[in-house]
Design a protein around this motif. Structure first.
Motif, PDB file in Angstrom:
ATOM      1  N   LYS A 361       0.880  -1.095   0.056  1.00 37.01           N
ATOM      2  CA  LYS A 361       0.169   0.002   0.125  1.00 37.01           C
ATOM      3  C   LYS A 361       0.808   1.150   0.000  1.00 37.01           C
ATOM      4  O   LYS A 361       1.792   1.365   0.286  1.00 37.01           O
ATOM      5  N   SER A 362       0.273   2.391  -0.353  1.00 37.69           N
ATOM      6  CA  SER A 362       0.989   3.767  -0.651  1.00 37.69           C
ATOM      7  C   SER A 362       1.481   4.337   0.753  1.00 37.69           C
ATOM      8  O   SER A 362       0.920   3.982   1.931  1.00 37.69           O
ATOM      9  N   PHE A 363       2.402   5.221   0.590  1.00 37.88           N
ATOM     10  CA  PHE A 363       3.129   5.885   1.698  1.00 37.88           C
ATOM     11  C   PHE A 363       2.239   6.460   2.662  1.00 37.88           C
ATOM     12  O   PHE A 363       2.554   6.824   3.889  1.00 37.88           O
ATOM     13  N   TYR A 364       0.995   7.101   2.307  1.00 34.46           N
ATOM     14  CA  TYR A 364       0.210   8.180   2.852  1.00 34.46           C
ATOM     15  C   TYR A 364      -0.622   7.451   3.841  1.00 34.46           C
ATOM     16  O   TYR A 364      -1.651   8.081   4.714  1.00 34.46           O
ATOM     17  N   MET A 404       7.788   7.348   3.910  1.00 37.73           N
ATOM     18  CA  MET A 404       8.239   7.875   2.397  1.00 37.73           C
ATOM     19  C   MET A 404       9.623   7.242   2.076  1.00 37.73           C
ATOM     20  O   MET A 404       9.886   6.761   0.972  1.00 37.73           O
ATOM     21  N   LYS A 405      10.583   7.376   2.871  1.00 36.51           N
ATOM     22  CA  LYS A 405      11.968   6.484   2.808  1.00 36.51           C
ATOM     23  C   LYS A 405      11.701   5.138   2.362  1.00 36.51           C
ATOM     24  O   LYS A 405      12.394   4.622   1.373  1.00 36.51           O
ATOM     25  N   GLU A 406      10.837   4.306   3.175  1.00 35.87           N
ATOM     26  CA  GLU A 406      10.410   2.936   2.914  1.00 35.87           C
ATOM     27  C   GLU A 406       9.941   2.608   1.693  1.00 35.87           C
ATOM     28  O   GLU A 406      10.313   1.817   0.771  1.00 35.87           O
ATOM     29  N   CYS A 407       9.233   3.579   0.867  1.00 33.42           N
ATOM     30  CA  CYS A 407       8.830   3.662  -0.255  1.00 33.42           C
ATOM     31  C   CYS A 407       9.547   4.152  -1.537  1.00 33.42           C
ATOM     32  O   CYS A 407       9.194   4.107  -2.731  1.00 33.42           O
ATOM     33  N   GLY A 408      10.750   4.396  -1.023  1.00 36.28           N
ATOM     34  CA  GLY A 408      11.747   5.080  -2.120  1.00 36.28           C
ATOM     35  C   GLY A 408      11.396   6.559  -2.536  1.00 36.28           C
ATOM     36  O   GLY A 408      11.659   6.914  -3.727  1.00 36.28           O
TER      37      GLY A 408
END
Length: 463
Positions: A361-364, A404-408
């Motif tokens: 799933k997305s960062f937000y 955010m960092k986890e998702c690049g």
């Protein structure tokens, strides 16, 4: 005289009334008794109005020779009770004018069946067919119902940018917008320097208005966006478009449970509105496209949605004994076949799944305390699968940076989004509903390319 819509004439027109009818000829039949029947449609409804043209009309012979399927006409005439079967009234012409002819040798929409594949190549003419005229009316009713739902609940309608420098989903499937001379740069083999571009940085077409919607939700209360979104996904399936319309509400102070309540009410309300507003069109789809359509829609309206976690759904699928094309296991995203099994075979009604694995799933999306899942939700409906995707948003500044960092992603690129978490952060939630998938739901159409007036797909951007 102002043109009377055929839908109004057929519904409430009384014998003896003079009407002005303008539309396109579907069929023409000439009688040996020196009169002709024209079936005329103006797009306002499924049914045609029958025009009776008598040979005593001035220039009868010349006019009738000009009229073929596809021609446009203007008729002033008197409504009379019809002696024919299947129609209450007909219009006897006092005057007839041919506005535009249509050569029967070349006009592609003759009175015969046409495949949807053929009609996609004739997107400029396909709204004249029964199917696509009905789709246009249903789509219009859905849009009106969407606005009415949110306006009745005091949501503000906000317009978010179509051109953006952020990728909401972080998937990189963004159509680039640039004023750089790419051909010259390719010849010179010069590196791309976006500082010389129009916006001074890399920009693209939006994949979602969500991030900007959150700005307004955390300032003026409940809001919704409704507009075109774009995704450069090289997919030729019946479920994907490169350009599609999304409605995306964002609500401050909403947690996941509030979000689910709103999403369920939203789907049930707009489906109910279309059932009430477009009965003739839906009856056509029920007869010609999807035999169980109306029963399926009434099931959505009349039953509470089932709610369970992603983990519980995976357990149901694993224990089902059903053989899936794509094997299911915890940690993988669900495919359409899994979603449809849950809604069509196991529960036989809509389902809301929550708490998906964070890796898919997305960062937000707000992280749960278990460190494995996020407070996401998907609304699944029969025949379609996912129709809504949403979540409680991550309102904690430090956690959002880590995600955010986890998702690049580079947090600095989203500095303004992060500042929302520094200055008066609050719990908030939202979701997105794809208009074209909703059109699929309420019409029974199987290919999403038939649910938008001008489909944009790989190698296809005509019209």
């Amino acid at each position: 005289m102002t043109r009377a819509r055929i839908a109004q004439i057929l519904k409430s027109g009384e014998p003896g009334t003079t009407v002005d009818v303008r539309g396109w000829v579907r069929t023409k039949r000439e009688s040996k008794q020196d009169f002709a029947f024209l079936e005329v449609n103006d797009g306002s409804c499924m049914a045609n109005v029958q025009i009776v043209v008598d040979a005593n009309l001035p220039d009868y012979a010349s006019l009738i020779k000009q009229i073929h399927t596809g021609a446009s006409v203007a008729v002033v005439g008197e409504i009379k009770a019809s002696l024919g079967k299947g129609q209450r009234i007909e219009v006897h012409a006092h005057s007839l004018k041919v506005l535009g002819t249509a050569d029967p040798a070349t006009y592609p929409l003759q009175k015969k069946g046409h495949s949807f594949e053929f009609l996609r190549e004739k997107a400029h003419l396909r709204p004249r067919t029964n199917t696509f005229g009905a789709i246009a009316r249903v789509r219009n009713a859905l849009c009106a119902a969407i606005h009415a739902f949110f306006q009745a609940r005091d949501f503000l309608y906000v317009q978010t940018p179509i051109i953006t420098t952020s990728d909401c989903e972080g998937a990189g499937q963004v159509f680039q917008v640039t004023t750089l001379d790419l051909a010259r740069l390719q010849q010179s083999k010069s590196p791309l320097d976006y500082s010389h571009d129009f916006f001074g940085k890399k920009a693209g077409l939006t994949v979602s208005g969500q991030l900007e919607g959150e700005i307004f939700a955390t300032a003026v209360g409940d809001v919704y966006t409704f507009g075109p979104t774009f995704r450069a996904e090289n997919s030729n399936t019946t479920r994907h478009l490169a350009e599609f319309w999304m409605v995306e509400p964002e609500m401050a102070f909403y947690e996941l449970e509030d979000n689910m309540d709103l999403a369920e009410s939203f789907v049930r309300t707009i489906v109910k509105d279309v059932l009430e507003r477009c009965p003739e069109d839906l009856a056509f789809f029920n007869e010609r496209i999807e035999p169980n359509l109306i029963a399926s829609l009434e099931n959505i309206v009349n039953h509470d949605f089932i709610r369970l976690t992603y983990t519980e759904a995976v357990e149901i699928l694993l224990k089902s004994g059903h053989t899936f094309e794509f094997p299911i296991e915890w940690g993988k995203d669900m495919q359409s076949e899994h979603e449809r099994f849950l809604t069509e075979q196991h529960f036989k009604q809509p389902v809301i799944l929550t708490d998906y694995p964070r890796e898919i799933k997305s960062f937000y999306m707000r992280c749960n305390e278990d460190g494995k899942t996020v407070r996401a939700m998907d609304v699944l409906v029969p025949r379609i699968g996912e129709i809504i995707g949403g979540s409680q948003r991550e309102e904690r500044h430090s956690v959002l940076i880590d995600r955010m960092k986890e998702c690049g992603l580079v947090p600095e690129d989203y500095w303004w989004y992060l500042e929302l978490r520094q200055y008066g952060t609050v719990p908030h939630s939202g979701f997105g509903l794809g208009l074209e998938r909703t059109v699929q739901l309420v019409t029974g159409m199987t290919n999403i390319r038939d649910c938008i007036p001008f489909p944009r797909t790989p190698k296809s951007a005509d019209f």
